[in-house]
Motif scaffolding. Structure first.
Motif, PDB file in Angstrom:
ATOM      1  N   ALA A 227       0.793  -1.299   0.015  1.00 59.66           N
ATOM      2  CA  ALA A 227       0.101   0.068  -0.123  1.00 59.66           C
ATOM      3  C   ALA A 227       0.916   1.160   0.125  1.00 59.66           C
ATOM      4  O   ALA A 227       2.064   1.308   0.844  1.00 59.66           O
ATOM      5  CB  ALA A 227      -0.896  -0.141   1.410  1.00 59.66           C
ATOM      6  N   THR A 228       0.724   2.126  -0.919  1.00 58.85           N
ATOM      7  CA  THR A 228       1.259   3.456  -0.874  1.00 58.85           C
ATOM      8  C   THR A 228       0.244   4.663  -0.500  1.00 58.85           C
ATOM      9  O   THR A 228      -0.600   4.632  -1.113  1.00 58.85           O
ATOM     10  CB  THR A 228       1.880   3.728  -2.204  1.00 58.85           C
ATOM     11  OG1 THR A 228       2.763   2.696  -2.898  1.00 58.85           O
ATOM     12  CG2 THR A 228       2.699   5.118  -2.432  1.00 58.85           C
ATOM     13  N   VAL A 229       0.735   5.314   0.554  1.00 55.20           N
ATOM     14  CA  VAL A 229      -0.185   6.258   0.937  1.00 55.20           C
ATOM     15  C   VAL A 229       0.507   7.887   0.509  1.00 55.20           C
ATOM     16  O   VAL A 229       1.442   7.999   0.746  1.00 55.20           O
ATOM     17  CB  VAL A 229      -0.244   6.361   2.445  1.00 55.20           C
ATOM     18  CG1 VAL A 229      -1.113   7.465   2.952  1.00 55.20           C
ATOM     19  CG2 VAL A 229      -1.005   4.934   2.913  1.00 55.20           C
ATOM     20  N   ALA A 230      -0.304   8.543  -0.291  1.00 51.93           N
ATOM     21  CA  ALA A 230       0.213   9.775  -0.649  1.00 51.93           C
ATOM     22  C   ALA A 230      -1.023  10.963  -0.649  1.00 51.93           C
ATOM     23  O   ALA A 230      -2.100  10.561  -0.363  1.00 51.93           O
ATOM     24  CB  ALA A 230       0.722   9.892  -1.889  1.00 51.93           C
ATOM     25  N   SER A 231      -0.640  11.859  -0.988  1.00 52.76           N
ATOM     26  CA  SER A 231      -1.556  13.132  -0.982  1.00 52.76           C
ATOM     27  C   SER A 231      -1.441  13.981  -2.229  1.00 52.76           C
ATOM     28  O   SER A 231      -0.144  14.343  -2.466  1.00 52.76           O
ATOM     29  CB  SER A 231      -1.619  14.094   0.329  1.00 52.76           C
ATOM     30  OG  SER A 231      -2.504  15.080   0.185  1.00 52.76           O
ATOM     31  N   SER A 232      -2.305  14.545  -2.869  1.00 53.27           N
ATOM     32  CA  SER A 232      -1.921  15.413  -3.985  1.00 53.27           C
ATOM     33  C   SER A 232      -2.292  16.791  -3.550  1.00 53.27           C
ATOM     34  O   SER A 232      -2.131  17.839  -4.274  1.00 53.27           O
ATOM     35  CB  SER A 232      -3.156  15.165  -5.182  1.00 53.27           C
ATOM     36  OG  SER A 232      -4.300  15.260  -4.746  1.00 53.27           O
ATOM     37  N   ASP A 233      -2.500  17.041  -2.268  1.00 47.38           N
ATOM     38  CA  ASP A 233      -2.820  18.436  -1.768  1.00 47.38           C
ATOM     39  C   ASP A 233      -1.460  19.315  -1.502  1.00 47.38           C
ATOM     40  O   ASP A 233      -0.513  18.658  -1.242  1.00 47.38           O
ATOM     41  CB  ASP A 233      -3.482  18.373  -0.495  1.00 47.38           C
ATOM     42  CG  ASP A 233      -4.019  19.742   0.160  1.00 47.38           C
ATOM     43  OD1 ASP A 233      -3.049  20.705  -0.004  1.00 47.38           O
ATOM     44  OD2 ASP A 233      -5.060  19.886   0.244  1.00 47.38           O
ATOM     45  N   PRO A 234      -1.544  20.430  -2.567  1.00 44.17           N
ATOM     46  CA  PRO A 234      -0.433  21.343  -2.192  1.00 44.17           C
ATOM     47  C   PRO A 234       0.180  21.331  -0.832  1.00 44.17           C
ATOM     48  O   PRO A 234       1.763  21.464  -0.672  1.00 44.17           O
ATOM     49  CB  PRO A 234      -0.562  22.226  -2.923  1.00 44.17           C
ATOM     50  CG  PRO A 234      -1.609  22.125  -3.634  1.00 44.17           C
ATOM     51  CD  PRO A 234      -2.622  21.218  -3.019  1.00 44.17           C
ATOM     52  N   LEU A 235      -0.532  21.407   0.070  1.00 41.60           N
ATOM     53  CA  LEU A 235      -0.209  21.606   1.565  1.00 41.60           C
ATOM     54  C   LEU A 235       0.738  20.534   2.114  1.00 41.60           C
ATOM     55  O   LEU A 235       1.368  20.443   3.197  1.00 41.60           O
ATOM     56  CB  LEU A 235      -1.234  22.029   2.373  1.00 41.60           C
ATOM     57  CG  LEU A 235      -1.961  23.410   2.215  1.00 41.60           C
ATOM     58  CD1 LEU A 235      -3.227  23.264   2.991  1.00 41.60           C
ATOM     59  CD2 LEU A 235      -1.052  24.471   2.444  1.00 41.60           C
ATOM     60  N   ALA A 236       0.703  19.360   1.601  1.00 41.04           N
ATOM     61  CA  ALA A 236       1.251  18.085   2.174  1.00 41.04           C
ATOM     62  C   ALA A 236       2.912  18.033   1.631  1.00 41.04           C
ATOM     63  O   ALA A 236       3.612  17.408   2.645  1.00 41.04           O
ATOM     64  CB  ALA A 236       0.592  16.847   1.293  1.00 41.04           C
ATOM     65  N   ALA A 237       3.086  18.977   1.134  1.00 40.46           N
ATOM     66  CA  ALA A 237       4.619  18.861   0.591  1.00 40.46           C
ATOM     67  C   ALA A 237       5.412  19.347   1.657  1.00 40.46           C
ATOM     68  O   ALA A 237       6.726  19.012   2.068  1.00 40.46           O
ATOM     69  CB  ALA A 237       4.887  19.804  -0.437  1.00 40.46           C
ATOM     70  N   ALA A 238       4.768  20.149   2.775  1.00 34.85           N
ATOM     71  CA  ALA A 238       5.522  20.661   3.988  1.00 34.85           C
ATOM     72  C   ALA A 238       5.320  19.717   5.152  1.00 34.85           C
ATOM     73  O   ALA A 238       5.884  19.815   6.077  1.00 34.85           O
ATOM     74  CB  ALA A 238       5.020  22.116   4.359  1.00 34.85           C
TER      75      ALA A 238
END
Length: 402
Positions: A227-238
């Motif tokens: 399972a790979t967990v990620a986010s496309s929200d720009p705020l997730a980069a920080a």
């Protein structure tokens, strides 16, 4: 660094928190709340009626977690017990008073993550007409307020803490024929303790993507789920990579694995009965310190088929009139312990002499054919009869009677 709260967002959030702090006393509202209500707070109040202390309990109905940027409506009920000492003075001022009515103005603060800071808030809520006969067991008069604050919107991920402040009352005495007059205003100061009402976690959305090493497995074959967990929200980069764990569910069973530093979790799926197709789903549970939202993957199908087997026979040469004992071992392709039964037949040439059906124990069976009187070449033919998880197989071994 997280961005500062926008002017319009600041305005909306301020009004919401102000409502949450109304009357300095918010009691539990139905529905899941951010955290348990605050400990009872003893407010020190002063007025022309003299000093008094009011104990209050604060809470809101905000959820414990909200998505960043999402609009969350908030409803509240507020309650504060008017002390018996104040009621005695009200009765002295207005002997015919039967109830109280009015408004309460409160102040408080909402503190957000770095870059947002603290926001002072103020709000007013009406106090409905309350009969002086509705005293509690301690002789105090509970005042109940209801209201709906403006929507709560968190602009950045992080923790938002709502704290109660002071409040001022503007009440009037009610008589049988209407309002009798104003009750001296009370100004109440919050105690010098932690006045936190609620802590709300704002999180960024995330996705869980599931991958299976294979879509069809034999019984006992190890299948790795990733399972790979990620986010496309720009705020997730920080925020860095998501932290926490993933629970892989398959059928009625599950296995949990921690996410690595790249937001990836891997686990060997539990052994499953053959003859079925199972739905596999990955459930992401964020770590307590994580500001990612929980996520669930789309299901993947895993078909489990019967495993292949191999049957081996051991039959030793014996002397005439001695007993023949054969050992049968059945192994599976993927090392699972084979269960079921084996039918073993003693043959001399093509002629079947005796047959036995025995159950396997830990994949092995011992078959006793008794004493053999005639010299010559014999053989033991074994047939594993198969099961729900294993396919049939057979084996043969020859031996001599001297």
């Amino acid at each position: 660094m997280t961005p500062a709260l926008g002017r319009e967002q600041m305005k909306k959030t301020s009004v919401l928190v102000a409502g949450a702090l109304a009357a300095g006393s918010i009691v539990a509202f139905s529905g899941g709340s951010a955290e348990a209500a605050s400990s009872p707070l003893d407010y020190v109040c002063s007025s022309l009626l003299g000093p008094t202390t009011m104990r209050v309990v604060d809470d809101t109905d905000l959820p414990a977690q909200v998505p960043v940027g999402a609009t969350v409506p908030m409803h509240l009920t507020s309650a504060v017990a008017l002390p018996s000492t104040a009621l005695s003075l009200i009765s002295a001022l207005y002997p015919t008073a039967t109830g109280v009515v009015g408004d309460v103005t409160s102040t408080g603060t909402m503190t957000g993550p770095a870059g947002v800071g603290s926001v002072p808030v103020t709000t007013e809520l009406p106090v409905p007409l309350t009969s002086l006969s509705q005293l509690d067991s301690a002789g105090n008069l509970p005042l109940h307020l209801t209201g709906e604050a403006q929507d709560f919107t968190a602009p950045v991920p992080g923790l938002y803490t709502i704290k109660a402040g002071g409040f001022t009352s503007a009440l009037s005495a009610q008589g049988p024929l209407g309002v009798l007059g104003a009750i001296p205003a009370m100004t109440c100061v919050a105690p010098d303790v932690d006045t936190t009402i609620d802590t709300v976690k704002a999180v960024v959305p995330s996705t869980a993507t599931l991958r299976l090493a294979r879509s069809t497995e034999g019984y006992g074959q190890a299948t790795i789920a990733t399972a790979t967990v990620a986010s496309s929200d720009p705020l997730a980069a920080a925020l860095g990579a998501p932290a926490g764990s993933v629970r892989f569910t398959v059928g009625r069973r599950s296995v949990t694995a921690a996410l690595d530093g790249n937001g990836v979790a891997r686990a060997k799926l539990p052994r499953l009965a053959a003859g079925h197709s199972y739905s596999v789903v990955a459930h992401y549970a964020p770590a307590a310190s994580s500001f990612y939202q929980a996520a669930k993957s789309s299901p993947k199908s895993l078909k489990v088929v019967r495993a292949g087997t191999r049957t081996a026979v051991v039959a030793r040469n014996i002397r005439r009139r001695h007993a023949e004992v054969a050992t049968i071992a059945v192994t599976s392709t993927y090392k699972a312990t084979v269960t079921g039964k084996v039918r073993a037949t003693l043959k001399r040439g093509t002629r079947s002499l005796r047959s036995r059906t025995v159950s396997l124990e830990r994949g092995r069976a011992t078959v006793r054919f008794g004493r053999l009187a005639k010299r010559g070449r014999y053989s033991v033919v074994a047939h594993y009869l198969g099961s729900a998880d294993f396919v049939r197989s057979g084996g043969r071994r020859g031996f001599s009677v001297r």
